[in-house]
Design an enzyme around this catalytic site. Structure first.
Site, PDB file in Angstrom:
ATOM      1  N   PHE A 150       0.811  -1.092   0.057  1.00  0.00           N
ATOM      2  CA  PHE A 150      -0.113  -0.062  -0.081  1.00  0.00           C
ATOM      3  C   PHE A 150       0.659   1.268   0.238  1.00  0.00           C
ATOM      4  CE2 PHE A 150      -2.024  -3.325   2.643  1.00  0.00           C
ATOM      5  CZ  PHE A 150      -2.892  -3.740   1.838  1.00  0.00           C
ATOM      6  N   GLY A 195      -5.355  -0.160  -9.230  1.00  0.00           N
ATOM      7  CA  GLY A 195      -5.253  -0.456  -8.072  1.00  0.00           C
ATOM      8  C   GLY A 195      -5.290   0.487  -6.740  1.00  0.00           C
ATOM      9  N   GLU A 196      -5.511   1.895  -7.317  1.00  0.00           N
ATOM     10  CA  GLU A 196      -5.671   2.771  -6.378  1.00  0.00           C
ATOM     11  C   GLU A 196      -6.964   3.606  -6.618  1.00  0.00           C
ATOM     12  OE1 GLU A 196      -1.415   4.457  -5.054  1.00  0.00           O
ATOM     13  OE2 GLU A 196      -1.727   3.854  -6.987  1.00  0.00           O
TER      14      GLU A 196
HETATM   15 MO1  MOS Z   1       0.864   3.319  -3.801  1.00  0.00          MO
HETATM   16  S1  MOS Z   1       0.634   4.260  -2.284  1.00  0.00           S
HETATM   17  O1  MOS Z   1       1.393   4.398  -4.859  1.00  0.00           O
HETATM   18  O2  MOS Z   1       1.885   1.853  -3.439  1.00  0.00           O
END
Ligand code: MOS
Length: 744
Positions: A236, A708-709
């Site tokens: 993360f 992913g984000e």
């Molecule tokens: Mo993510 S916070 O860019 O690993």
């Protein structure tokens, strides 16, 4: 097909099961700290009990007397470690073990012994005396130093004039707390020297970055360092940069001449790596009666350590989110006696989108307008700076999610929807994440039997990188995915960028795609009969392997080889020509987001229902619906999982998570998973993820935006907005908790 493995729509790949699933559930997957070692020594950290001051006395006689102790490393015997600069891949510039102390929980010693228990005992027996000074814990404490972040801020038009003439104005402050990642896999490092070659086993989001980071601390050639990180048990952002422990363990292993293994404890993890810093926001929005926004003013404050000016500057992303008219952005960092913060999932947008999307909801209330229609009124082909999007499916996401949610049945009056003692609130907000792509390299080998090997250093954080990289080769070469072997997660392989910033899938898959196309071009150069059919690349049929194994074997025979191997680099337009060399040196070169001629962003819309008990103010979130568009979706299973996990984290951000800080001692007090609140199964009910088809050939050659984000952006605002709808109480400080509602 199932909820977890949705039927692919246009421009979406099959929900192929995870490449690494079997190895993980059978325990065959070796995480870095599981690596079998020959005669390992075990390390245990000792960390500072004060946040500011210096060590005045350090007595390690008792510690050294513990049977089995090999060495106690302190500032006195680690002078050979070099200090590296913050920002160049180092998570913090606070790297020494003393005598100066710059934050609570700073590493001050590492005991190494024959057993873990002896090392821990020795670390506990260290007698350290400090001269303590009064530390500054946060924004409002004495000694906090505010510094305007210098740079080119996104600004256009006359914000003050536009606000003066606006029919409706929102002028509010919002704030978000400190959060810690708390990946289940702890911060572990094992270092093994073989002659002058160092191997580091450490979970990492960027193996080439870590290789260079540790080499710099040791003052050695990065060529002498290998990093091995085949599996990562959650990261993360916390495993993206080099933290001080790695150089220390490598140094100890060299001094002792044997492998040294460290696994920092859960509580140590709060201070030996990074975290999401608390932020504050002042937002002013002005709009016409029809909802068209004419001004957006967003100033942010972000907490950081004393020496390092880390900031996420998310208003550089929100400034592009709608066509606002006039825009003014600014960010300040506030220095305190804390460890240096760092990346945490969707670092820039999570706090800044929470603030903006809360203000948007307030504006909708002020204008007596539906919040979805307010977004529509400010959605356009260009942003306030005149830039167009490569693709933008924001309103398609809103329409799909609102329909699935049943938004049309909402009574907009706060407190109007009720089920017995429970007040029902419905809220929504936008999710957005900048699409970046970085230079990457890959090697692909195709055998005449149809077996494929794909190699790139890409890291899999549990996200599905193995799987989607294998799928790209399978798609391009036309071979079944079962025949593709994927080798990633270590240096020595062609370099990929950090698995961070949602950049890895697009970057690594683009390089794999190019390598596969080169293989196809070579195969296309020969007809099955063996006659050449033109120059490589000109032949009509791509995916030659798909015609079947016999057909493929014939082509290989015609070429007189049993293996074709191609190495390819993908340099997105705009990255430096030496971007691959830079990757080897631990520096990623990337483009995208709001920086280019066109805007590259992935979008989503999230709708939530909350139920707030009329008397106790207990808050529940029984359902959430999110619709997301992110270009080509490689695998609907892994995409669904990432987005669902993101929304769960968003619920956590809204209702649960916060690191509590002792303001007198500048110390984290809930540094364990019992007191640091995260949702459990009972807190999470229905999460509905809708994938919206989107094609975008401009973002990169693979057409992938990355997601992913994306999922955990906007959720917190949607919940705070829903809580307002349920109760009429607007909480502008996360997390939204019972006590805040009771005190309102
Ligand atoms: Mo993510 S916070 O860019 O690993």
């Amino acid at each position: 097909m199932s909820d977890a493995a949705p039927e692919p729509k246009d421009n979406m790949g099959q929900p192929v099961p995870r490449y690494d699933a079997h190895d993980k559930v059978t325990g065959r997957a070796h995480y870095p700290s599981d690596t079998p070692l020959d005669r390992p020594a075990y390390a245990f950290l000792a960390t500072s009990g004060i946040a500011k001051g210096s060590i005045t006395a350090l007595d390690d006689a008792d510690a050294r007397a513990v049977p089995g102790v090999l060495e106690i490393f302190t500032y006195r015997n680690t002078g050979g470690l070099k200090q590296t600069k913050f920002g160049g891949g180092s998570s913090t510039s606070i790297q020494s073990l003393g005598p100066e102390i710059q934050h609570d929980g700073q590493i001050v010693a590492m005991a190494v012994a024959e057993t873990f228990e002896a090392a821990r005992e020795a670390a506990y027996r260290l007698k350290i005396e400090y001269r303590a000074a009064q530390p500054t814990a946060g924004f409002d404490d004495d000694g906090a130093q505010t510094e305007a972040v210098k740079g080119e801020w996104l600004r256009t038009g006359d914000v003050d004039a536009a606000l003066q003439s606006a029919a409706a104005v929102i002028d509010q402050h919002y704030s978000t707390p400190t959060q810690h990642h708390n990946a289940i896999e702890l911060f572990a490092t094992t270092c093994v020297w073989n002659g002058d070659q160092l191997t580091v086993y450490e979970p990492s989001q960027f193996v080439y970055g870590l290789r260079n980071g540790v080499a710099n601390r040791l003052g050695i050639d990065p060529e002498r360092v290998n990093v091995v990180s085949p599996y990562v048990g959650g990261a993360f952002g916390s495993k993206s940069s080099t933290t001080p422990r790695t150089g220390l363990v490598a140094y100890a292993a060299r001094q002792l001449g044997r492998p040294v293994k460290l696994v920092a404890t859960r509580d140590q993890g709060f201070t030996v790596s990074s975290y999401r810093a608390e932020t504050r926001h002042h937002i002013r929005l002005g709009a016409r009666p029809d909802g068209k926004i004419v001004a957006y003013d967003h100033e942010g404050w972000e907490l950081t350590s004393r020496p390092d000016a880390y900031s996420v500057k998310g208003n550089q992303e929100t400034a592009h989110l709608y066509d606002f008219g006039a825009v003014r952005t600014k960010v300040n960092v506030v220095h305190a006696d804390r460890n240096t913060p760092g990346f945490m999932r969707s670092p820039p947008v999570v706090p800044y989108v929470y603030a903006l999307e809360s203000a948007m909801d307030e504006l909708a209330v002020e204008l007596n307008m539906d919040p979805v229609e307010l977004r529509r009124a400010n959605d356009g082909p260009r942003d306030s700076f005149g830039k167009a999007w490569t693709s933008r499916s924001l309103m398609a996401c809103y329409d799909a999610a609102s329909q699935a949610f049943g938004w049309s049945k909402r009574d907009s009056r706060p407190g109007s929807m009720r089920d017995g003692d429970w007040l029902i609130g419905w809220g929504c907000a936008t999710a957005v994440y900048p699409t970046h792509v970085a230079a990457a390299a890959a090697r692909v080998r195709l055998r005449s039997t149809g077996e494929v090997l794909v190699q790139t250093s890409a890291q899999d954080l549990g996200t599905g990188a193995y799987t989607v990289i294998g799928q790209m080769a399978s798609d391009e070469l036309g071979v079944p995915v079962e025949k593709v072997r994927v080798e990633i997660g270590r240096t020595g392989l062609p370099p990929s960028p950090m698995a961070g910033g949602s950049v890895l899938t697009a970057s690594a898959c683009s390089a794999v795609m190019k390598a596969c196309q080169a293989i196809n071009a070579r195969l296309d150069g020969v007809a099955p009969s063996g006659a050449a059919v033109g120059a490589p690349g000109q032949a009509a049929s791509s995916r030659p392997a798909s015609a079947g194994t016999d057909h493929l074997a014939q082509r290989f025979r015609a070429l007189g080889t049993s293996v074709i191997e191609e190495y390819a680099e993908n340099l997105p337009p705009g990255v430096p020509a030496d971007a691959i060399d830079r990757l080897y040196r631990g520096m990623a070169s990337r483009i995208g987001g709001g920086t280019g001629e066109k805007l590259m962003y992935a979008h989503g819309a999230e709708f939530v229902e909350v139920r707030v008990h009329a008397q106790t103010r207990e808050i529940r979130c029984p359902r959430a619906v999110g619709a997301f568009a992110a270009g080509r979706i490689m695998n609907t299973r892994t995409a669904h999982s990432q987005l669902m996990g993101g929304m769960i984290w968003g619920i956590s951000s809204a209702l649960h998570e916060a690191t509590d800080i002792d303001g007198t001692r500048a110390r984290y007090v809930n540094d364990n998973l019992a007191d640091y609140l995260v949702p459990v199964n009972a807190d999470i009910r229905d999460i509905d993820v809708i994938l919206i088809p989107e094609r975008d050939d401009e973002v990169n050659i693979a057409g992938i935006k990355g997601l992913g984000e994306l999922g955990n952006v906007g959720t917190a605002a949607a919940i705070a907005n829903a809580v307002y709808h349920a109760t009429g109480i607007r909480i502008r400080d996360l997390p939204v908790r019972i006590e805040k509602l009771l005190q309102a």
